[in-house]
Write a protein that holds these residues in place. Structure first.
Motif, short mmCIF file in Angstrom:
data_model
loop_
_atom_site.label_atom_id
_atom_site.label_comp_id
_atom_site.label_asym_id
_atom_site.label_seq_id
_atom_site.Cartn_x
_atom_site.Cartn_y
_atom_site.Cartn_z
N ASP A 1 0.86 -1.18 0.00
CA ASP A 1 0.00 0.00 0.00
C ASP A 1 0.90 1.23 0.00
O ASP A 1 1.64 1.47 0.96
CB ASP A 1 -0.90 -0.01 1.23
N TYR A 2 0.85 1.99 -1.10
CA TYR A 2 1.82 3.08 -1.29
C TYR A 2 1.09 4.37 -1.65
O TYR A 2 0.26 4.39 -2.55
CB TYR A 2 2.79 2.68 -2.40
N THR B 1 -2.77 7.20 -4.28
CA THR B 1 -2.69 5.93 -3.56
C THR B 1 -2.68 4.75 -4.54
O THR B 1 -3.47 4.71 -5.48
CB THR B 1 -3.87 5.76 -2.59
N ALA B 2 -1.76 3.82 -4.30
CA ALA B 2 -1.67 2.60 -5.09
C ALA B 2 -1.67 1.40 -4.15
O ALA B 2 -1.08 1.46 -3.06
CB ALA B 2 -0.41 2.59 -5.94
N ALA C 1 -1.05 -2.82 -4.38
CA ALA C 1 -0.68 -4.00 -5.16
C ALA C 1 -0.80 -5.23 -4.28
O ALA C 1 -0.10 -5.35 -3.26
CB ALA C 1 0.74 -3.87 -5.70
N TYR D 1 -2.61 -0.08 -9.13
CA TYR D 1 -1.26 0.47 -9.09
C TYR D 1 -0.70 0.47 -10.51
O TYR D 1 -1.14 -0.29 -11.37
CB TYR D 1 -0.36 -0.35 -8.17
N ASP E 1 1.65 -0.87 -12.74
CA ASP E 1 2.42 -2.10 -12.62
C ASP E 1 3.72 -2.09 -13.41
O ASP E 1 4.41 -3.10 -13.50
CB ASP E 1 1.57 -3.31 -13.02
N GLY F 1 -4.20 1.49 -13.20
CA GLY F 1 -2.98 2.09 -12.66
C GLY F 1 -2.66 3.46 -13.22
O GLY F 1 -1.68 4.09 -12.79
N ARG G 1 -1.49 6.60 -11.10
CA ARG G 1 -1.19 6.12 -9.75
C ARG G 1 0.32 5.87 -9.59
O ARG G 1 1.03 5.73 -10.58
CB ARG G 1 -1.95 4.82 -9.44
N ILE H 1 4.53 0.66 -8.59
CA ILE H 1 4.97 -0.43 -7.72
C ILE H 1 5.56 -1.49 -8.64
O ILE H 1 4.86 -2.01 -9.52
CB ILE H 1 3.82 -1.01 -6.88
N ARG I 1 4.46 4.16 2.90
CA ARG I 1 4.37 2.80 2.35
C ARG I 1 4.18 1.82 3.50
O ARG I 1 4.86 1.91 4.54
CB ARG I 1 5.62 2.46 1.56
#
Length: 428
Positions: A47-48, A57-58, A60, A94, A96, A109, A112, A115, A419
């Motif tokens: 969670d980032y 916010t992203a 994965a 996220y 990717d 994503g 965002r 990650i 994070r």
């Protein structure tokens, strides 16, 4: 070496089978029939939040499966193959990073934070191996493999990512003359990075190290980085064709059965080579020292990478062949060197938590500044807990939380971010 997210990375490294370690096979059929199977399973929730993105916010949620098989040795020759699959569990909220390998990214994503755990599957490792203890304890591998040197800042396997950084290569490791002398050589013709992008190479790596027990080691290394793609190799890319040469000292120096001095010093220079039309004359310096006592450690270090200047068209770049750890920080905003260079101060410590079998911790502090023009990029605090199940050492859990604060607001190289990562894995 301490400070490797303890339990987590030990478990990941354990995923590689120690095949051909028993008695050698007497026939080729025996080598295959009595080979060893294994694998590892790993779930990661990342969670980032990064305020530089419009959707800041992203999340994965990914599950990695790896299965490997290794033959027994027949006349000192064996084989190894590992297949992997990294799948998204739930929504892929996220970026990717598939845009680096395919030019496109997942729809969810867009805008965002990145990650670097894209979904994918394929061959992680597949090589033939020759190993002879009587021939200077020499090991030769040809094929796809995880290849590293020294502290993995310049060439790394990135085992903490769901996708490893791996190479199609021919590598040699030997201990000629005396066991304390280690010689490594690699010819790398392709790199598949953590975003699953393929980078065709014509790269050579050499590393020579002499170790003294309980004192430390001294080494010299060189990386002649060359890309097959001429547009990647020339001056248009900061990570184009360059030659990196360095010298290195590292410990630990053992004081007694409980105390040791942790130390490390690395000095390197980077210059343009091959068809790269840029003029590059960049410098790298790393020093760190600390103490370890039984299962605890505390250390502080300083790293400097020079920036663009009148004497160098490009900054010193340590990450052309990997995803350097731990100096990038746990919010992972300083993977690449900014144009004005980078100075990093890092203080970190950790160890076993008393009275709780299998539980350990790590804590970090980072301060990032430019090497020139007096820019404060920011700072970061982070901490991790690692737990290896006492009843089954192959099962582990790890949690990390990191908080970064921008220095000179709006410089673009660093932002306010947080994070939180949870991982668990099992190897068999």
């Amino acid at each position: 070496r301490p400070a490797r997210l303890g339990a987590c990375l030990l478990a990941l490294a354990g995923g590689a089978a120690l095949h051909a370690a028993d008695e050698p096979a007497t026939t080729i059929t025996d080598a295959f029939a009595k080979g060893s199977f294994g694998g590892d399973l790993r779930y990661r929730l990342d969670d980032y939040k990064d305020d530089r993105f419009s959707k800041d916010t992203a999340v994965a949620s990914t599950f990695r499966t790896a299965l490997h098989y290794g033959t027994k040795a027949f006349h000192d020759v064996s084989g190894y193959v590992e297949l992997y699959d990294n799948a998204v569990i739930g929504n892929d909220l996220y970026n990717d990073t598939k845009l680096f390998s395919t030019g496109t990214s997942n729809t969810n994503g867009v805008n965002r934070p990145f990650i670097f755990d894209p979904p994918g599957r394929g061959v992680n490792e597949m090589y033939g191996k020759f190993a002879d203890k009587d021939l200077w304890d020499t090991t030769i591998k040809v094929g796809r493999q995880l290849f590293t040197i020294n502290d993995e800042v310049f060439i790394t396997a990135s085992r903490y990512r769901q996708n490893n950084n791996r190479f199609d290569a021919a590598t040699v490791e030997s201990h000629p003359l005396v066991p304390a002398l280690t010689v490594q050589y690699g010819y790398l013709w392709n790199n598949i990075d953590v975003s699953d992008a393929s980078n065709p190479l014509r790269t050579q790596v050499g590393n020579v190290k002499y170790s003294i027990k309980d004192v430390g080691s001294f080494g010299v290394y060189g990386i002649l980085l060359r890309f097959r793609d001429e547009s990647r190799a020339n001056a248009g890319f900061a990570s184009g064709d360059v030659a990196t040469e360095g010298i290195r000292l590292d410990g630990p120096f053992k004081i007694d059965d409980k105390w040791s001095v942790i130390y490390e010093a690395d000095l390197a220079q980077q210059k343009d080579t091959s068809i790269n039309t840029a003029h590059i004359d960049a410098k790298y310096l790393l020093v760190h020292a600390g103490l370890s006592y039984e299962q605890w450690y505390l250390s502080a270090g300083y790293r400097r990478q020079s920036g663009q200047s009148s004497s160098s068209d490009h900054q010193f770049e340590a990450s052309q062949l990997g995803y350097p750890w731990p100096w990038r920080g746990n919010t992972e905003q300083m993977v690449l060197t900014p144009v004005d260079g980078l100075k990093t101060i890092m203080v970190w410590g950790g160890g076993a938590i008393p009275q709780v079998d299998g539980l350990s911790f790590d804590v970090w502090y980072f301060k990032f500044d430019s090497e020139q023009n007096s820019i404060s990029y920011g700072s970061e605090y982070s901490a991790a807990l690692n737990y290896v199940m006492p009843f089954d050492k192959k099962w582990w859990l790890s949690g990390l939380i990191a908080k970064a604060k921008d220095g000179d607001q709006g410089n673009g190289d660093f932002g306010d971010s947080t994070r939180a990562v949870f991982m668990t894995g099992y190897s068999f």
